[in-house]
Design a protein around this motif. Structure first.
Motif, short mmCIF file in Angstrom:
data_model
loop_
_atom_site.label_atom_id
_atom_site.label_comp_id
_atom_site.label_asym_id
_atom_site.label_seq_id
_atom_site.Cartn_x
_atom_site.Cartn_y
_atom_site.Cartn_z
N ARG A 181 0.81 -1.23 0.00
CA ARG A 181 0.00 0.00 0.00
C ARG A 181 0.85 1.28 0.00
O ARG A 181 0.55 2.24 -0.74
CB ARG A 181 -0.94 -0.01 1.18
CG ARG A 181 -2.13 -0.91 0.96
CD ARG A 181 -2.99 -0.97 2.20
NE ARG A 181 -4.06 -1.94 1.99
CZ ARG A 181 -4.90 -2.34 2.99
NH1 ARG A 181 -4.73 -1.84 4.19
NH2 ARG A 181 -5.84 -3.21 2.72
N PRO A 182 1.93 1.40 0.80
CA PRO A 182 2.76 2.63 0.74
C PRO A 182 3.34 2.85 -0.64
O PRO A 182 3.41 3.99 -1.12
CB PRO A 182 3.84 2.36 1.77
CG PRO A 182 3.24 1.41 2.72
CD PRO A 182 2.37 0.51 1.89
N GLN A 183 3.75 1.77 -1.32
CA GLN A 183 4.29 1.93 -2.67
C GLN A 183 3.21 2.43 -3.62
O GLN A 183 3.46 3.27 -4.47
CB GLN A 183 4.86 0.59 -3.15
CG GLN A 183 6.06 0.11 -2.34
CD GLN A 183 6.56 -1.24 -2.83
OE1 GLN A 183 5.98 -1.83 -3.75
NE2 GLN A 183 7.64 -1.73 -2.21
N GLN A 184 1.98 1.91 -3.46
CA GLN A 184 0.88 2.34 -4.32
C GLN A 184 0.56 3.82 -4.10
O GLN A 184 0.32 4.59 -5.03
CB GLN A 184 -0.35 1.48 -4.07
CG GLN A 184 -0.19 0.04 -4.55
CD GLN A 184 -1.42 -0.80 -4.21
OE1 GLN A 184 -2.33 -0.33 -3.52
NE2 GLN A 184 -1.42 -2.03 -4.69
N ARG A 185 0.56 4.22 -2.78
CA ARG A 185 0.28 5.64 -2.50
C ARG A 185 1.35 6.54 -3.11
O ARG A 185 1.04 7.62 -3.66
CB ARG A 185 0.23 5.84 -0.98
CG ARG A 185 -0.96 5.17 -0.30
CD ARG A 185 -1.12 5.70 1.10
NE ARG A 185 -2.11 4.96 1.84
CZ ARG A 185 -1.85 4.00 2.72
NH1 ARG A 185 -0.57 3.65 2.93
NH2 ARG A 185 -2.83 3.36 3.34
N SER A 186 2.62 6.14 -3.04
CA SER A 186 3.70 6.93 -3.61
C SER A 186 3.57 7.05 -5.13
O SER A 186 3.79 8.11 -5.71
CB SER A 186 5.04 6.28 -3.27
OG SER A 186 6.10 6.99 -3.86
N ARG A 187 3.17 5.95 -5.75
CA ARG A 187 2.98 5.96 -7.21
C ARG A 187 1.84 6.87 -7.60
O ARG A 187 1.91 7.61 -8.58
CB ARG A 187 2.72 4.52 -7.69
CG ARG A 187 2.50 4.38 -9.19
CD ARG A 187 3.70 4.84 -9.95
NE ARG A 187 3.51 4.62 -11.38
CZ ARG A 187 4.27 5.16 -12.30
NH1 ARG A 187 5.28 5.97 -11.95
NH2 ARG A 187 4.05 4.91 -13.57
N VAL A 188 0.77 6.85 -6.81
CA VAL A 188 -0.39 7.69 -7.10
C VAL A 188 0.01 9.18 -7.02
O VAL A 188 -0.36 10.00 -7.86
CB VAL A 188 -1.54 7.37 -6.12
CG1 VAL A 188 -2.62 8.43 -6.23
CG2 VAL A 188 -2.11 6.00 -6.43
N LYS A 189 0.79 9.55 -5.98
CA LYS A 189 1.23 10.93 -5.83
C LYS A 189 2.09 11.36 -7.03
O LYS A 189 1.98 12.48 -7.54
CB LYS A 189 2.05 11.09 -4.55
CG LYS A 189 1.21 11.01 -3.29
CD LYS A 189 2.09 11.21 -2.06
CE LYS A 189 1.26 11.13 -0.77
NZ LYS A 189 2.10 11.31 0.43
N GLU A 190 2.96 10.46 -7.48
CA GLU A 190 3.82 10.77 -8.61
C GLU A 190 3.01 11.03 -9.87
O GLU A 190 3.27 11.97 -10.62
CB GLU A 190 4.79 9.61 -8.82
CG GLU A 190 5.80 9.86 -9.95
CD GLU A 190 6.75 8.68 -10.12
OE1 GLU A 190 7.45 8.64 -11.16
OE2 GLU A 190 6.78 7.82 -9.23
N LEU A 191 1.98 10.18 -10.08
CA LEU A 191 1.14 10.35 -11.27
C LEU A 191 0.34 11.65 -11.20
O LEU A 191 0.16 12.35 -12.19
CB LEU A 191 0.20 9.14 -11.41
CG LEU A 191 0.88 7.81 -11.76
CD1 LEU A 191 -0.13 6.65 -11.73
CD2 LEU A 191 1.53 7.89 -13.14
#
Length: 297
Positions: free
Chosen positions: A29-39
């Motif tokens: 989940r933390p990796q997914q949240r970081s990816r979402v912020k980047e996008l």
């Protein structure tokens, strides 16, 4: 002996498997949240770039419209100028005549004003109780010295101060011209004396500058007497020349006299011509002609 039971029942294994999946899910989940912020950040950057491009396009369109409008206006102005020039060409003779008439009227007014003040610069002094008159001198198109007279106007005309040279007969000129009744006549006579003196003085200066072979033997402060020494080419005969300016209102001499060891030389036709030349031509110019003719060194 009692029946054998396995260490773990099937229900326990499935529960453990579910817990393991949940644990892995929590780690991702933390990796997914970081990816979402980047996008999201990339999307925002693309939106800003899009807005900037739109603004540049609108600006370019506005500038293009402005250029077209200016070109049309310039073309219109050129057409109007051509029309005005055509109209001016048609009336050019009349316009030129009107300009000449206006210039003629202006010059007449200036001459009238110049006549009223006598052609001299006049400035009021001491709150109208006196005037300062300036008399400029010139020779051969070159302005030289300027002389000033401060004249009291009340109760009678009287020269209170001046810088006229002492060898100019100022008091005699005042009496002769009757300054009280005709001040312009007095100023004209004084101007003649001053300009003639300035002209003679300037001629003497030019003789010394332009004719190094001519020796100036004598001259007075009024420059009314000029004695020079010439050398005749070939024989190297010396000639003493005296110019006498008895008329102090003129720049030309009234008498020319030659003296030489050769007694016949002053009476020769050639030197009689030199005598007439010196009486009719400013001395520095006459010497140039005499040198070109080979009469002096």
């Amino acid at each position: 002996m009692g029946a054998f039971f396995p260490l773990f029942s099937p229900g326990v294994l499935s529960h453990l498997s579910r817990l393991e999946v949940e644990a892995r899910s929590r780690k991702s989940r933390p990796q997914q949240r970081s990816r979402v912020k980047e996008l999201k950040a990339k999307v925002e950057a693309l939106r800003l770039q899009r807005d900037r491009l739109k603004a540049e396009i609108e600006t370019h369109k506005s500038l293009q419209k402005l250029r077209v409008s200016m070109d049309k206006q310039s073309a219109h102005e050129e057409e109007e100028e051509e029309e005005d020039e055509e109209e001016m060409d048609e009336d050019s003779e009349n316009s030129q005549l009107l300009r000449l008439m206006a210039r003629h009227t202006q010059l007449k007014d200036l001459l009238h004003a110049h006549h009223i003040i006598g052609g001299y610069n006049v400035i009021k002094t001491r709150q109208g109780k006196g005037v300062c008159v300036s008399l400029a001198t010139a020779y051969d198109g070159v302005f030289l010295d300027t002389y000033n007279l401060e004249i009291d106007v009340k109760p009678t005309l009287r020269i209170s101060r001046h810088n006229v040279p002492p060898f100019i007969p100022l008091n005699s000129l005042v009496e002769q011209s009757n300054m009280q009744t005709d001040i312009r006549s007095f100023l004209d006579t004084l101007s003649q004396h001053l300009n003639a003196f300035a002209g003679r003085k300037q001629q003497l200066k030019l003789v010394k500058e332009l004719h190094k072979a001519v020796e100036v033997m004598e001259s007075n402060v009024l420059c009314s007497i000029l004695v020079m020494m010439f050398t005749v080419p070939g024989e190297k005969t010396a000639v003493l020349c005296t110019l006498d300016y008895t008329d102090h209102t003129r720049c030309l001499p009234t008498r020319v006299h030659f003296e030489s060891e050769d007694k016949e030389l002053p009476d020769s036709p050639e030197w009689k011509k030199n005598c007439s030349l010196l009486m009719e031509t400013p001395v520095h110019k006459a010497l140039i002609i005499m040198k070109k003719m080979g009469n002096i060194v």
